[in-house]
Write a protein that holds these residues in place. Structure first.
Motif, PDB file in Angstrom:
ATOM      1  N   SER A  65      -4.472  -4.509 -42.436  1.00 16.09           N
ATOM      2  CA  SER A  65      -3.281  -5.054 -41.812  1.00 16.09           C
ATOM      3  C   SER A  65      -3.113  -6.513 -42.236  1.00 16.09           C
ATOM      4  CB  SER A  65      -3.379  -4.912 -40.291  1.00 16.09           C
ATOM      5  OG  SER A  65      -2.207  -5.377 -39.653  1.00 16.09           O
ATOM      6  N   ARG A 115      -0.200 -10.254 -35.558  1.00 20.23           N
ATOM      7  CA  ARG A 115      -0.383 -10.837 -34.217  1.00 20.23           C
ATOM      8  C   ARG A 115       0.049 -12.296 -34.159  1.00 20.23           C
ATOM      9  NH1 ARG A 115      -5.234 -11.248 -31.904  1.00 20.23           N
ATOM     10  NH2 ARG A 115      -6.609 -10.856 -33.668  1.00 20.23           N
ATOM     11  N   ALA A 165       2.399  -5.017 -37.555  1.00 14.80           N
ATOM     12  CA  ALA A 165       2.197  -4.840 -36.117  1.00 14.80           C
ATOM     13  C   ALA A 165       2.243  -3.355 -35.756  1.00 14.80           C
ATOM     14  CB  ALA A 165       3.256  -5.613 -35.335  1.00 14.80           C
ATOM     15  N   GLY A 166       3.151  -2.625 -36.391  1.00 17.58           N
ATOM     16  CA  GLY A 166       3.197  -1.185 -36.192  1.00 17.58           C
ATOM     17  C   GLY A 166       1.924  -0.504 -36.664  1.00 17.58           C
ATOM     18  N   ASN A 204      -1.098  -1.798 -36.670  1.00 14.87           N
ATOM     19  CA  ASN A 204      -2.142  -2.046 -35.674  1.00 14.87           C
ATOM     20  C   ASN A 204      -2.034  -1.059 -34.516  1.00 14.87           C
ATOM     21  OD1 ASN A 204      -2.760  -4.209 -37.298  1.00 14.87           O
ATOM     22  ND2 ASN A 204      -2.613  -5.751 -35.686  1.00 14.87           N
ATOM     23  N   ASN A 205      -0.804  -0.836 -34.055  1.00 14.23           N
ATOM     24  CA  ASN A 205      -0.593   0.108 -32.969  1.00 14.23           C
ATOM     25  C   ASN A 205      -0.986   1.521 -33.397  1.00 14.23           C
ATOM     26  OD1 ASN A 205       1.143   2.083 -31.313  1.00 14.23           O
ATOM     27  ND2 ASN A 205       1.422   0.156 -30.183  1.00 14.23           N
ATOM     28  N   LYS A 231      -4.819   2.121 -33.327  1.00 13.34           N
ATOM     29  CA  LYS A 231      -5.333   2.385 -31.980  1.00 13.34           C
ATOM     30  C   LYS A 231      -5.040   3.821 -31.552  1.00 13.34           C
ATOM     31  CE  LYS A 231      -6.857  -1.723 -30.387  1.00 13.34           C
ATOM     32  NZ  LYS A 231      -8.176  -1.946 -29.764  1.00 13.34           N
ATOM     33  N   ALA A 232      -3.819   4.276 -31.802  1.00  7.04           N
ATOM     34  CA  ALA A 232      -3.441   5.625 -31.401  1.00  7.04           C
ATOM     35  C   ALA A 232      -4.260   6.681 -32.146  1.00  7.04           C
ATOM     36  CB  ALA A 232      -1.946   5.841 -31.655  1.00  7.04           C
ATOM     37  N   THR A 248      -9.107  -1.374 -38.047  1.00  2.07           N
ATOM     38  CA  THR A 248      -8.213  -2.270 -38.783  1.00  2.07           C
ATOM     39  C   THR A 248      -8.968  -3.505 -39.238  1.00  2.07           C
ATOM     40  OG1 THR A 248      -6.322  -1.602 -37.436  1.00  2.07           O
ATOM     41  CG2 THR A 248      -6.111  -3.655 -38.633  1.00  2.07           C
ATOM     42  N   GLU A 303     -10.122  -4.122 -34.308  1.00  2.02           N
ATOM     43  CA  GLU A 303      -9.477  -4.944 -35.329  1.00  2.02           C
ATOM     44  C   GLU A 303     -10.386  -6.113 -35.656  1.00  2.02           C
ATOM     45  OE1 GLU A 303      -5.623  -7.839 -36.165  1.00  2.02           O
ATOM     46  OE2 GLU A 303      -5.992  -7.069 -34.145  1.00  2.02           O
TER      47      GLU A 303
END
Length: 268
Positions: free
Chosen positions: A143, A148, A162-163, A165-166, A169-170, A184, A257
């Motif tokens: 990333s 951030r 940013a997407g 990173n999300n 997590k998912a 990440t 991350e």
């Protein structure tokens, strides 16, 4: 430290230079068989050579490319254990930085997300079934600290990261119970082709600041970005963290991350 990676199979995107080249070299040194993906090869990548390295020329802007890439890894080496989604940054033919939200057009936004997010979605979608067949695996998404650190410079790139990173997590939440760890690594400014190539970030910032490209990389950019180490990051420093995350030595690390950013991020 033995990373316990010998004999595993990895796909590394953006492998011909910069961080991707350093990751490819590091994994090969650890005994990993690597499928190195990039639009074109480079003398530096070819110099790594050996039977454990396969270069696959792909354009990740092609929606079918990530699936073909994973299929080649399975065909050539029998499976897939590691996916390093490193390709990113300016889409082909694009120069960054852009200095305002008003600069990128709708097409610019679409291309940025295609390269920095959607290609990764497709690569992960292709990789997960192959990793599940091997009992698990490791995915490392590269990333950016800018994910951030919101700013008007490169706002489309920052939003795409940013997407990512999300997404990381998912993916970890869903697939860690099945043995696939997803993490990440967020570099700060790294001394790669993004900065060093003619017409790259160093030249663009030099024109804005009224200085020369070497001064930008050596002092202007570190000062502008408040890098506490006073210098840009070396690609190998990022590759070392990626290799550790890919390793079974990081068996309990998932959904995390890691910043390798010369002190760029200041928030807690």
């Amino acid at each position: 430290m033995d990373l316990q990676l010998s004999g595993r199979v990895a796909v590394v995107t953006g492998a011909s230079k910069g961080i991707g080249l350093a990751v490819t070299r590091t994994l090969l040194d650890e005994g990993v068989r690597v499928v190195a993906a990039s639009r074109k090869s480079t003398p530096e990548l070819e110099a790594l050579g050996g039977t454990g390295l396969l270069h696959v020329p792909v354009d990740l802007m092609d929606p079918e490319a990530p699936g073909r890439l994973v299929a080649r890894a399975v065909e050539e080496f029998g499976g897939l254990d590691i996916l390093v989604n490193n390709a990113g940054g300016p889409p082909p033919g694009v120069s960054l930085p852009r200095f305002s939200f008003m600069a990128p057009t709708d097409d610019d936004w679409r291309e940025m997300f295609e390269f920095n997010l959607f290609s990764i979605v497709r690569a992960v979608r292709a990789a997960i079934p192959e990793m599940l067949r091997r009992g698990g695996g490791s995915i490392v998404n590269v990333s950016s600290g800018n994910a951030r650190q919101p700013a008007p410079m490169n706002v489309d790139y920052n939003a795409a990261k940013a997407g990512l990173n999300n997404l990381t997590k998912a993916l970890s939440e869903e697939f860690a119970p099945q043995g696939i760890r997803v993490n990440t690594v967020s570099p700060g400014p790294v001394r790669t082709a993004w900065w060093t190539e003619e017409g790259g970030a160093a030249d663009i910032i030099a024109a804005q600041a009224g200085t020369d490209r070497d001064s930008v990389m050596d002092s202007v950019a570190p000062e502008m970005m408040k890098l506490t180490t006073g210098r840009l990051v070396d690609p190998q420093e990022v590759a070392d963290v990626i290799a550790l995350l890919a390793s079974p030595r990081s068996a309990s690390t998932t959904g995390a991350e890691f910043s390798v950013d010369a002190g760029f991020l200041k928030g807690v």
